[in-house]
Design a protein around this motif. Structure first.
Motif, short mmCIF file in Angstrom:
data_model
loop_
_atom_site.label_atom_id
_atom_site.label_comp_id
_atom_site.label_asym_id
_atom_site.label_seq_id
_atom_site.Cartn_x
_atom_site.Cartn_y
_atom_site.Cartn_z
N MET A 183 62.33 52.00 -50.51
CA MET A 183 63.18 51.31 -51.48
C MET A 183 62.69 49.87 -51.59
SD MET A 183 65.16 49.48 -49.13
CE MET A 183 66.82 49.18 -49.69
N VAL A 184 63.37 49.09 -52.41
CA VAL A 184 62.85 47.77 -52.75
C VAL A 184 62.67 46.86 -51.54
CG1 VAL A 184 65.17 46.84 -53.23
CG2 VAL A 184 63.15 45.81 -54.33
N ALA A 194 66.04 54.39 -43.20
CA ALA A 194 66.74 55.65 -42.94
C ALA A 194 68.13 55.31 -42.43
CB ALA A 194 65.98 56.49 -41.91
N VAL A 195 69.06 56.22 -42.64
CA VAL A 195 70.41 56.08 -42.08
C VAL A 195 70.57 57.16 -41.02
CG1 VAL A 195 72.87 56.00 -42.55
CG2 VAL A 195 71.26 55.17 -44.28
N PRO A 204 61.05 46.27 -42.95
CA PRO A 204 61.18 45.45 -44.17
C PRO A 204 59.83 45.21 -44.83
CG PRO A 204 62.33 44.46 -42.29
CD PRO A 204 61.44 45.54 -41.74
N VAL A 205 59.88 45.06 -46.14
CA VAL A 205 58.71 44.64 -46.89
C VAL A 205 58.42 43.19 -46.50
CG1 VAL A 205 57.84 44.09 -49.19
CG2 VAL A 205 59.18 46.18 -48.82
#
Length: 262
Positions: A238-239, A244-245, A259-260
């Motif tokens: 995602m962005v 994951a959850v 993180p990105v």
């Protein structure tokens, strides 16, 4: 390592997290193996509360879940997000005035601070922490440490109004999103607010979800499963990164994310 000092937790900012678990030692062992935390059952005068550290810096607390009174049910196994306050009693009054419910009134925690636990008008539970000798997590945004706190609710307008009135948290729709708001304190993003989505298991109540940064989401999820945890939302991109959850073996839900790079 991104170390944090007291001035980085202005009122309204998520500053601490802790877990209530039926088997405290099992939880300590699980998070030690998963994230490299160190921690042990604390002294009786603090209810055995365990302060977990990463490379010697406090990152989270773990305590044994116990009924408040004889005959009461054991509290659910959940991670609680604490929001910073300069005056817990004033915040408690503001929470009530804004339509929230105080579950555990403001109380002193030894000499380290003053705290309370409340629920917003949509039902999401959170804590409030007024620091004295202890201001909160001393390392964040590092692999194995907290990196984001996110409210999931069925009524975003009510939640946004509540947190603004009770805790001074503003919210702003994130670019390109339809139901995701950045929670801001003094103009700085400190968390997120979003709709309780279809990915949540049926019956999931409104809640604050905690995110831990990891070096590799997929390998962390594999390690979690091998240690008895469960995957609720498999790894996906995602962005903000690959996340994951998941749930620990006792059912506490949290997210992990690589993180990105910023």
């Amino acid at each position: 390592m991104p170390e944090v000092t007291a001035e980085h937790y202005p009122p309204g900012t998520p500053c601490w997290i802790d877990l209530m678990a039926p088997d405290q030692q099992a939880a300590l062992d699980f998070y030690r193996d998963l994230f490299g935390w160190q921690g042990e059952v604390g002294p009786p005068e603090f209810g055995g509360y365990a302060m977990c550290t990463l490379n010697g810096k406090p990152v989270a607390g773990i305590m044994k879940a116990q009924p408040m009174n004889e005959g009461d049910p054991v509290p659910p196994t959940v991670w609680t997000s604490y929001l910073a306050s300069a005056d817990a009693d004033a915040t408690q009054a503001a929470i009530t005035a804004a339509g929230g419910t105080v579950m555990f009134p403001a109380m002193d925690v030894g000499t380290v601070g003053r705290m309370l636990v409340a629920a917003d008008p949509t039902g999401a539970v959170f804590g409030v922490w007024q620091p004295v000798d202890f201001y909160g997590a001393q390392v964040v945004n590092e692999a194995g440490a907290l990196c984001w706190n996110e409210l999931h609710t069925e009524d975003l307008p009510a939640a946004r109004a509540f947190y603004r009135q009770a805790l001074g948290i503003e919210s702003e729709l994130m670019e390109g999103m339809t139901d995701y708001f950045a929670a801001k304190v003094s103009g700085r993003p400190v968390g997120g607010l979003t709709t309780l989505g279809g990915q949540a298991p049926p019956g999931t109540p409104p809640h604050w979800l905690v995110y831990f940064a990891v070096d590799d989401t997929d390998s962390t999820v594999d390690a979690l499963v091998k240690r008895g945890g469960n995957v609720l939302v498999p790894p996906f991109d995602m962005v903000a990164g690959r996340m994951a959850v998941v749930a620990d073996p006792q059912g506490a839900v949290f997210a992990v994310i690589k993180p990105v790079p910023m």
